[in-house]
Write an enzyme that holds these catalytic residues in place. Sequence first.
Site, PDB file in Angstrom:
ATOM      1  N   TRP A 270       0.836  -1.195   0.000  1.00 44.80           N
ATOM      2  CA  TRP A 270       0.000   0.000   0.000  1.00 44.80           C
ATOM      3  C   TRP A 270       0.878   1.255   0.000  1.00 44.80           C
ATOM      4  O   TRP A 270       0.676   2.194  -0.788  1.00 44.80           O
ATOM      5  CB  TRP A 270      -0.932  -0.025   1.206  1.00 44.80           C
TER       6      TRP A 270
ATOM      7  N   ASP B 149       1.381  -8.221  -1.081  1.00 40.11           N
ATOM      8  CA  ASP B 149      -0.038  -7.845  -1.091  1.00 40.11           C
ATOM      9  C   ASP B 149      -0.168  -6.436  -1.646  1.00 40.11           C
ATOM     10  O   ASP B 149       0.409  -5.489  -1.117  1.00 40.11           O
ATOM     11  CB  ASP B 149      -0.615  -7.890   0.330  1.00 40.11           C
TER      12      ASP B 149
ATOM     13  N   TYR C 103      -4.182   1.183  -5.091  1.00 46.62           N
ATOM     14  CA  TYR C 103      -3.003   1.757  -4.437  1.00 46.62           C
ATOM     15  C   TYR C 103      -2.233   2.593  -5.463  1.00 46.62           C
ATOM     16  O   TYR C 103      -1.495   2.064  -6.298  1.00 46.62           O
ATOM     17  CB  TYR C 103      -2.103   0.673  -3.865  1.00 46.62           C
TER      18      TYR C 103
ATOM     19  N   HIS D 259     -12.138  -6.223  -1.999  1.00 44.74           N
ATOM     20  CA  HIS D 259     -11.449  -5.214  -1.203  1.00 44.74           C
ATOM     21  C   HIS D 259     -12.404  -4.498  -0.256  1.00 44.74           C
ATOM     22  O   HIS D 259     -12.947  -3.441  -0.581  1.00 44.74           O
ATOM     23  CB  HIS D 259     -10.760  -4.220  -2.141  1.00 44.74           C
TER      24      HIS D 259
ATOM     25  N   SER E  29     -11.053  -9.268   1.801  1.00 45.11           N
ATOM     26  CA  SER E  29     -10.451  -8.379   2.786  1.00 45.11           C
ATOM     27  C   SER E  29     -11.611  -7.742   3.524  1.00 45.11           C
ATOM     28  O   SER E  29     -12.484  -7.126   2.900  1.00 45.11           O
ATOM     29  CB  SER E  29      -9.594  -7.315   2.082  1.00 45.11           C
TER      30      SER E  29
END
Length: 328
Positions: free
Chosen positions: A21, A51, A56, A122, A153
């Site tokens: 991220w 990940d 991002y 997500h 997630s």
Amino acid sequence: MKNRILGKTGQSVSEIGFGAWAIGGTWGEVSMEDAKGALNAALDAGMTFIDTADVYGDGRSEKITADVLQERGGEQPFVATKLGRRLSPHVAAGYTEKNLNEYVDRSRDNLQMDTLDLVQLHCPPTEIYYTPEVFAVMDDMIKNGKIRSYGVSVEKVEEGLKALEFPNVSSIQLIYNIFRQRPAELLLREAKRRDVGIIARVPLASGLLTGKMTADTTFSADDHRAFNRNGEQFDKGETFAGVPFDVALDAVEDIRRLLPGDMTMAKFALRWILMNENVSVIIPGSKNKAQSETNAQASDITALSDETMSALKNIYQSKIAPWVHQRW
């Protein structure tokens, strides 16, 4: 670097992975040189799990990942990405077959991969966990060779428990750290029982558990720790694990007194998570080479004592739980 199995994917991955991220965005400016240096250092240290997500840096994180892996060549790490947050507005109605496939195709292009290792929904709206048609779309993507496996997630424990009802969910990613201990009460055990991998994100509570922050610490305008403390852009729990900054700083001082020898608090906090055998991989982020190297070293730290674990639980229950326990 020690390895663990990522649930029903059957993949052996490093127990500490690379959270990508920060090299994408909303953590302050990270130069391309530092971003690639951070990822290369992580891989050099033995991390075999990355990940990332399509949002991002609007694909920057995925593209940097692809560039680094192509430059390195050789055996490739396991790469997980995410989809869904490109929707605007981010509502359940947008989780259509067309949108989901377009997002996966975009990530395949960004990552330069014909078949993605793992794609995670997500942090979708809670309604999605009651919409089996969405999971059927993901099943079809496996059949069509676009992805090898998929997971979710989640923001809340309840969402994770609901996700376990879908037989092809291979992993659950969630916030789990010294300041967010509720998942260990039921969800982590249930996931293990059903052979679903657990990916622990925000392990350092957005940097609080490095012990380096003070009441005077400031953040740049493009850092979510400046603009999302009350959930202005996304779930409040993603920033400082949802704990008010002043409350967390007070608890950090209690934790500091428990550090053995010259161990840094960051390594200590990561080792706390590794004490739970039901966690498959932790994904601390890093913005440079040194942070990646430090994160990797936590895999070699001696187990924490029962007394230390008990003391950390007491700090959580007395100072942190009232703010977060029943919310997430």
